[in-house]
Scaffold this motif. Structure first.
Motif, PDB file in Angstrom:
ATOM      1  N   ALA A   3       0.263  -9.297   2.466  1.00 41.60           N
ATOM      2  CA  ALA A   3      -0.746  -8.343   2.932  1.00 41.60           C
ATOM      3  C   ALA A   3      -0.162  -6.936   3.014  1.00 41.60           C
ATOM      4  O   ALA A   3      -0.819  -5.954   2.638  1.00 41.60           O
ATOM      5  CB  ALA A   3      -1.274  -8.769   4.303  1.00 41.60           C
ATOM      6  N   GLU A   4       1.077  -6.832   3.497  1.00 38.92           N
ATOM      7  CA  GLU A   4       1.718  -5.516   3.583  1.00 38.92           C
ATOM      8  C   GLU A   4       1.939  -4.930   2.192  1.00 38.92           C
ATOM      9  O   GLU A   4       1.711  -3.733   1.958  1.00 38.92           O
ATOM     10  CB  GLU A   4       3.052  -5.625   4.324  1.00 38.92           C
ATOM     11  CG  GLU A   4       2.935  -5.976   5.791  1.00 38.92           C
ATOM     12  CD  GLU A   4       2.185  -4.924   6.579  1.00 38.92           C
ATOM     13  OE1 GLU A   4       2.218  -3.739   6.194  1.00 38.92           O
ATOM     14  OE2 GLU A   4       1.541  -5.282   7.579  1.00 38.92           O
ATOM     15  N   LEU A   5       2.400  -5.737   1.267  1.00 38.30           N
ATOM     16  CA  LEU A   5       2.620  -5.255  -0.098  1.00 38.30           C
ATOM     17  C   LEU A   5       1.308  -4.834  -0.751  1.00 38.30           C
ATOM     18  O   LEU A   5       1.265  -3.864  -1.517  1.00 38.30           O
ATOM     19  CB  LEU A   5       3.307  -6.342  -0.929  1.00 38.30           C
ATOM     20  CG  LEU A   5       4.774  -6.624  -0.566  1.00 38.30           C
ATOM     21  CD1 LEU A   5       5.287  -7.830  -1.348  1.00 38.30           C
ATOM     22  CD2 LEU A   5       5.650  -5.405  -0.850  1.00 38.30           C
ATOM     23  N   THR A   6       0.228  -5.553  -0.456  1.00 42.18           N
ATOM     24  CA  THR A   6      -1.081  -5.181  -0.980  1.00 42.18           C
ATOM     25  C   THR A   6      -1.516  -3.829  -0.439  1.00 42.18           C
ATOM     26  O   THR A   6      -2.049  -2.978  -1.171  1.00 42.18           O
ATOM     27  CB  THR A   6      -2.124  -6.250  -0.619  1.00 42.18           C
ATOM     28  OG1 THR A   6      -1.709  -7.519  -1.151  1.00 42.18           O
ATOM     29  CG2 THR A   6      -3.485  -5.891  -1.183  1.00 42.18           C
ATOM     30  N   SER A   7      -1.289  -3.620   0.865  1.00 43.72           N
ATOM     31  CA  SER A   7      -1.636  -2.332   1.470  1.00 43.72           C
ATOM     32  C   SER A   7      -0.825  -1.206   0.846  1.00 43.72           C
ATOM     33  O   SER A   7      -1.350  -0.114   0.580  1.00 43.72           O
ATOM     34  CB  SER A   7      -1.374  -2.378   2.986  1.00 43.72           C
ATOM     35  OG  SER A   7      -2.189  -3.334   3.615  1.00 43.72           O
ATOM     36  N   VAL A   8       0.443  -1.455   0.593  1.00 46.20           N
ATOM     37  CA  VAL A   8       1.294  -0.450  -0.036  1.00 46.20           C
ATOM     38  C   VAL A   8       0.795  -0.122  -1.441  1.00 46.20           C
ATOM     39  O   VAL A   8       0.732   1.035  -1.853  1.00 46.20           O
ATOM     40  CB  VAL A   8       2.757  -0.935  -0.082  1.00 46.20           C
ATOM     41  CG1 VAL A   8       3.610  -0.029  -0.971  1.00 46.20           C
ATOM     42  CG2 VAL A   8       3.343  -0.992   1.324  1.00 46.20           C
ATOM     43  N   ALA A   9       0.421  -1.170  -2.194  1.00 45.45           N
ATOM     44  CA  ALA A   9      -0.044  -0.972  -3.562  1.00 45.45           C
ATOM     45  C   ALA A   9      -1.336  -0.160  -3.598  1.00 45.45           C
ATOM     46  O   ALA A   9      -1.586   0.591  -4.552  1.00 45.45           O
ATOM     47  CB  ALA A   9      -0.259  -2.324  -4.244  1.00 45.45           C
ATOM     48  N   ARG A  10      -2.156  -0.287  -2.568  1.00 46.09           N
ATOM     49  CA  ARG A  10      -3.420   0.448  -2.536  1.00 46.09           C
ATOM     50  C   ARG A  10      -3.222   1.908  -2.118  1.00 46.09           C
ATOM     51  O   ARG A  10      -4.107   2.737  -2.339  1.00 46.09           O
ATOM     52  CB  ARG A  10      -4.389  -0.234  -1.562  1.00 46.09           C
ATOM     53  CG  ARG A  10      -4.900  -1.576  -2.082  1.00 46.09           C
ATOM     54  CD  ARG A  10      -5.722  -2.284  -1.020  1.00 46.09           C
ATOM     55  NE  ARG A  10      -6.270  -3.532  -1.530  1.00 46.09           N
ATOM     56  CZ  ARG A  10      -6.882  -4.443  -0.776  1.00 46.09           C
ATOM     57  NH1 ARG A  10      -7.009  -4.227   0.531  1.00 46.09           N
ATOM     58  NH2 ARG A  10      -7.353  -5.556  -1.315  1.00 46.09           N
ATOM     59  N   ASP A  11      -2.100   2.201  -1.488  1.00 44.32           N
ATOM     60  CA  ASP A  11      -1.797   3.573  -1.061  1.00 44.32           C
ATOM     61  C   ASP A  11      -1.062   4.270  -2.199  1.00 44.32           C
ATOM     62  O   ASP A  11       0.157   4.275  -2.266  1.00 44.32           O
ATOM     63  CB  ASP A  11      -0.937   3.528   0.203  1.00 44.32           C
ATOM     64  CG  ASP A  11      -0.588   4.923   0.705  1.00 44.32           C
ATOM     65  OD1 ASP A  11      -1.249   5.886   0.280  1.00 44.32           O
ATOM     66  OD2 ASP A  11       0.360   5.034   1.507  1.00 44.32           O
ATOM     67  N   THR A  12      -1.820   4.872  -3.106  1.00 38.01           N
ATOM     68  CA  THR A  12      -1.238   5.421  -4.330  1.00 38.01           C
ATOM     69  C   THR A  12      -0.165   6.458  -4.052  1.00 38.01           C
ATOM     70  O   THR A  12       0.927   6.427  -4.629  1.00 38.01           O
ATOM     71  CB  THR A  12      -2.337   6.044  -5.210  1.00 38.01           C
ATOM     72  OG1 THR A  12      -3.365   5.072  -5.421  1.00 38.01           O
ATOM     73  CG2 THR A  12      -1.760   6.484  -6.543  1.00 38.01           C
ATOM     74  N   ALA A  13      -0.462   7.398  -3.154  1.00 35.58           N
ATOM     75  CA  ALA A  13       0.510   8.452  -2.858  1.00 35.58           C
ATOM     76  C   ALA A  13       1.764   7.866  -2.225  1.00 35.58           C
ATOM     77  O   ALA A  13       2.896   8.211  -2.595  1.00 35.58           O
ATOM     78  CB  ALA A  13      -0.110   9.495  -1.931  1.00 35.58           C
ATOM     79  N   GLY A  14       1.566   6.972  -1.264  1.00 34.70           N
ATOM     80  CA  GLY A  14       2.709   6.359  -0.596  1.00 34.70           C
ATOM     81  C   GLY A  14       3.536   5.502  -1.524  1.00 34.70           C
ATOM     82  O   GLY A  14       4.741   5.335  -1.313  1.00 34.70           O
TER      83      GLY A  14
END
Length: 237
Positions: free
Chosen positions: A10-21
């Motif tokens: 879930a954390e990796l998915t959130s990171v992947a969705r945060d393009t700038a981050g």
């Protein structure tokens, strides 16, 4: 363990969705690497530029990105709601640290591959020592980021504080040029802070030399002190 794996995914998915981050920890270090690789010899690239690139990858993930995610979870009540489930909020913290470590691994490997295969930089003379030093640098940067997450009241403030802190220690630690150009007291302070200490010991380790004891001590002290501060100051809600 299943819950732990699901949290990491879930954390990796959130990171992947945060393009700038997702892009900044890769794009900024690669810009530094390529920009310098066009003007410096391969031996200097490995000895001086790569450590800056590695420290930039680790710092942007640990001091800028990670605190913003944790601040969002706190302000939106995610951590508070998890407190009434069998999954303790600390599991989210652990999953975020694991996701950050995977980002660091990807960024460091990519930078090393580009430098060695693309620009002829030497491979690390002491691979195991280099890995050990990278782990210590990661621990120090992540501990610093946890303090930011602990004191930031919102996600926006976490990003602002993280960016100011990261570029502050980077400026006096050699990110934008040799510390010899800085006033002597500022240069000495910069070498003791996480970014400057990281650049110094990573360069030594990559070259196969024994990392400077002062740099290792600075990183170890940062890890312990910032870790204890984060534990004391962190608010789950």
């Amino acid at each position: 363990m299943r819950a732990w794996r699901l949290l990491i995914v879930a954390e990796l998915t959130s990171v992947a969705r945060d393009t700038a981050g997702l892009m900044i920890p890769i794009a900024l270090p690669m810009l530094i690497l390529v920009g310098n690789a066009l003007h410096v010899p391969a031996d200097a690239l490995a000895r001086y530029v790569l450590p800056i690139v590695f420290a930039t990858v680790i710092g942007t993930v640990g001091i800028v990105n990670m605190p913003s995610f944790l601040a969002v979870y706190r302000t939106t009540g995610v951590l508070r709601r998890l407190a009434v489930t069998p999954v303790h909020p600390s599991a989210v913290l652990g999953a975020q640290l694991a996701a950050g470590a995977l980002q660091v691994l990807a960024g460091v490997l990519l930078a090393a591959l580009v430098a060695v295969a693309g620009f002829g930089a030497a491979a690390p003379a002491a691979p195991l020592l280099t890995v050990a030093v990278l782990l210590l640098v990661t621990a120090a940067m992540f501990a610093t980021g946890l303090v930011v997450a602990a004191v930031a009241p919102s996600a926006n403030s976490a990003v602002a504080i993280g960016l100011a802190l990261f570029f502050g220690i980077g400026t006096v630690g050699g990110m934008f040029g040799p510390v010899t150009r800085l006033p002597e007291p500022v240069a000495r302070a910069g070498e003791a802070l996480p970014f400057g200490a990281a650049v110094r010991v990573l360069g030594d380790a990559w070259a196969g030399a024994g990392p400077h004891p002062a740099g290792l001590l600075s990183l170890a002290v940062c890890t312990v002190v910032c870790g204890l501060l984060a534990v004391r100051l962190f608010r789950w809600s």
